[in-house]
Write a protein that holds these residues in place. Structure first.
Motif, PDB file in Angstrom:
ATOM      1  N   VAL A 117       0.975  -1.257   0.193  1.00  0.00           N
ATOM      2  CA  VAL A 117      -0.100  -0.107  -0.019  1.00  0.00           C
ATOM      3  C   VAL A 117       1.009   1.254  -0.062  1.00  0.00           C
ATOM      4  O   VAL A 117       1.757   1.546   0.877  1.00  0.00           O
ATOM      5  CB  VAL A 117      -0.825   0.026   1.125  1.00  0.00           C
ATOM      6  CG1 VAL A 117      -1.978   1.243   1.281  1.00  0.00           C
ATOM      7  CG2 VAL A 117      -1.769  -1.235   1.321  1.00  0.00           C
ATOM      8  N   THR A 118       0.687   2.012  -1.096  1.00  0.00           N
ATOM      9  CA  THR A 118       1.731   3.029  -1.096  1.00  0.00           C
ATOM     10  C   THR A 118       0.615   4.671  -1.310  1.00  0.00           C
ATOM     11  O   THR A 118       0.086   4.507  -2.525  1.00  0.00           O
ATOM     12  CB  THR A 118       2.646   3.082  -2.224  1.00  0.00           C
ATOM     13  OG1 THR A 118       3.426   1.924  -2.110  1.00  0.00           O
ATOM     14  CG2 THR A 118       3.619   4.381  -2.502  1.00  0.00           C
ATOM     15  N   PRO A 119       0.619   5.339  -0.354  1.00  0.00           N
ATOM     16  CA  PRO A 119      -0.298   6.472  -0.610  1.00  0.00           C
ATOM     17  C   PRO A 119       0.430   7.615  -1.518  1.00  0.00           C
ATOM     18  O   PRO A 119       1.572   7.563  -1.693  1.00  0.00           O
ATOM     19  CB  PRO A 119      -0.531   7.194   0.655  1.00  0.00           C
ATOM     20  CG  PRO A 119       0.628   6.614   1.607  1.00  0.00           C
ATOM     21  CD  PRO A 119       0.943   5.174   0.910  1.00  0.00           C
ATOM     22  N   ASP A 120      -0.349   8.323  -2.376  1.00  0.00           N
ATOM     23  CA  ASP A 120       0.040   9.267  -2.961  1.00  0.00           C
ATOM     24  C   ASP A 120       0.919  10.470  -2.131  1.00  0.00           C
ATOM     25  O   ASP A 120       0.558  10.429  -1.020  1.00  0.00           O
ATOM     26  CB  ASP A 120      -0.983   9.956  -3.884  1.00  0.00           C
ATOM     27  CG  ASP A 120      -1.353   9.278  -4.941  1.00  0.00           C
ATOM     28  OD1 ASP A 120      -0.604   8.310  -5.286  1.00  0.00           O
ATOM     29  OD2 ASP A 120      -2.430   9.504  -5.775  1.00  0.00           O
ATOM     30  N   ALA A 163      -5.097   6.109   6.616  1.00  0.00           N
ATOM     31  CA  ALA A 163      -5.802   6.544   7.710  1.00  0.00           C
ATOM     32  C   ALA A 163      -6.340   4.881   8.490  1.00  0.00           C
ATOM     33  O   ALA A 163      -6.249   4.903   9.653  1.00  0.00           O
ATOM     34  CB  ALA A 163      -6.915   7.051   7.280  1.00  0.00           C
ATOM     35  N   SER A 164      -6.574   4.240   7.552  1.00  0.00           N
ATOM     36  CA  SER A 164      -7.058   2.928   8.134  1.00  0.00           C
ATOM     37  C   SER A 164      -6.900   1.862   7.056  1.00  0.00           C
ATOM     38  O   SER A 164      -6.982   1.897   5.807  1.00  0.00           O
ATOM     39  CB  SER A 164      -8.659   3.027   8.577  1.00  0.00           C
ATOM     40  OG  SER A 164      -9.351   3.053   7.472  1.00  0.00           O
ATOM     41  N   VAL A 165      -6.942   0.459   7.770  1.00  0.00           N
ATOM     42  CA  VAL A 165      -6.677  -0.842   6.751  1.00  0.00           C
ATOM     43  C   VAL A 165      -7.643  -1.715   7.565  1.00  0.00           C
ATOM     44  O   VAL A 165      -7.599  -2.120   8.567  1.00  0.00           O
ATOM     45  CB  VAL A 165      -5.351  -1.252   6.910  1.00  0.00           C
ATOM     46  CG1 VAL A 165      -5.338  -2.608   6.062  1.00  0.00           C
ATOM     47  CG2 VAL A 165      -4.257  -0.236   6.348  1.00  0.00           C
ATOM     48  N   LEU A 194      -0.424  -2.545   8.863  1.00  0.00           N
ATOM     49  CA  LEU A 194       0.558  -2.500   7.770  1.00  0.00           C
ATOM     50  C   LEU A 194       1.957  -2.719   8.338  1.00  0.00           C
ATOM     51  O   LEU A 194       2.209  -1.986   9.420  1.00  0.00           O
ATOM     52  CB  LEU A 194       0.433  -1.519   6.789  1.00  0.00           C
ATOM     53  CG  LEU A 194      -0.747  -1.255   6.087  1.00  0.00           C
ATOM     54  CD1 LEU A 194      -0.448   0.025   5.056  1.00  0.00           C
ATOM     55  CD2 LEU A 194      -1.027  -2.563   5.087  1.00  0.00           C
ATOM     56  N   VAL A 195       2.812  -3.469   7.987  1.00  0.00           N
ATOM     57  CA  VAL A 195       4.109  -3.454   8.610  1.00  0.00           C
ATOM     58  C   VAL A 195       5.161  -2.935   7.270  1.00  0.00           C
ATOM     59  O   VAL A 195       5.244  -4.019   6.250  1.00  0.00           O
ATOM     60  CB  VAL A 195       4.471  -4.946   8.743  1.00  0.00           C
ATOM     61  CG1 VAL A 195       5.971  -4.983   9.399  1.00  0.00           C
ATOM     62  CG2 VAL A 195       3.711  -5.507  10.075  1.00  0.00           C
ATOM     63  N   GLY A 196       5.756  -1.937   7.237  1.00  0.00           N
ATOM     64  CA  GLY A 196       6.486  -1.351   6.323  1.00  0.00           C
ATOM     65  C   GLY A 196       5.702  -1.213   5.061  1.00  0.00           C
ATOM     66  O   GLY A 196       6.246  -1.350   3.837  1.00  0.00           O
ATOM     67  N   THR A 239      -7.995   3.158   3.515  1.00  0.00           N
ATOM     68  CA  THR A 239      -8.549   4.712   3.746  1.00  0.00           C
ATOM     69  C   THR A 239      -7.513   5.441   3.649  1.00  0.00           C
ATOM     70  O   THR A 239      -6.628   5.321   4.490  1.00  0.00           O
ATOM     71  CB  THR A 239      -9.625   4.612   4.514  1.00  0.00           C
ATOM     72  OG1 THR A 239     -10.530   3.784   4.573  1.00  0.00           O
ATOM     73  CG2 THR A 239     -10.035   5.994   4.532  1.00  0.00           C
ATOM     74  N   PHE A 240      -7.228   6.385   2.599  1.00  0.00           N
ATOM     75  CA  PHE A 240      -6.286   7.395   2.806  1.00  0.00           C
ATOM     76  C   PHE A 240      -6.864   8.667   3.533  1.00  0.00           C
ATOM     77  O   PHE A 240      -7.923   9.085   3.187  1.00  0.00           O
ATOM     78  CB  PHE A 240      -5.717   7.717   1.418  1.00  0.00           C
ATOM     79  CG  PHE A 240      -5.157   6.369   0.892  1.00  0.00           C
ATOM     80  CD1 PHE A 240      -3.614   5.805   1.045  1.00  0.00           C
ATOM     81  CD2 PHE A 240      -5.939   5.511  -0.128  1.00  0.00           C
ATOM     82  CE1 PHE A 240      -3.076   4.788   0.490  1.00  0.00           C
ATOM     83  CE2 PHE A 240      -5.363   4.379  -0.491  1.00  0.00           C
ATOM     84  CZ  PHE A 240      -4.011   4.002  -0.289  1.00  0.00           C
TER      85      PHE A 240
END
Length: 67
Positions: A10-13, A19-21, A30-32, A49-50
């Motif tokens: 998962v990589t946010p812009d 914000a949540s998984v 998430l780990v790393g 959620t971003f």
């Protein structure tokens, strides 16, 4: 169906953060920046959620100064 040991990255812009998984409707971590599915024997869902990054600026002025 995801294969055993499937890693989801998962990589946010730029300017956003995670914000949540949710994995199968349950809060996950998430780990790393990744989540690893193990011992997969059924279908799964992952929802991320971003949120936009926010910053606080604290301004101060010394004696005889102004902002």
């Amino acid at each position: 169906m995801l294969a055993d040991g499937k890693v989801v990255t998962v990589t946010p812009d730029l300017g956003y953060h995670v914000a949540s998984v949710l994995v199968d409707g349950t809060t996950a971590t998430l780990v790393g920046g990744t989540y690893t599915f193990t011992n997969v024997t059924a279908d799964h869902t992952i929802a991320v959620t971003f949120a936009i990054d926010t910053f606080t600026i604290t301004a101060t002025a010394g004696s005889n100064g102004s902002i």
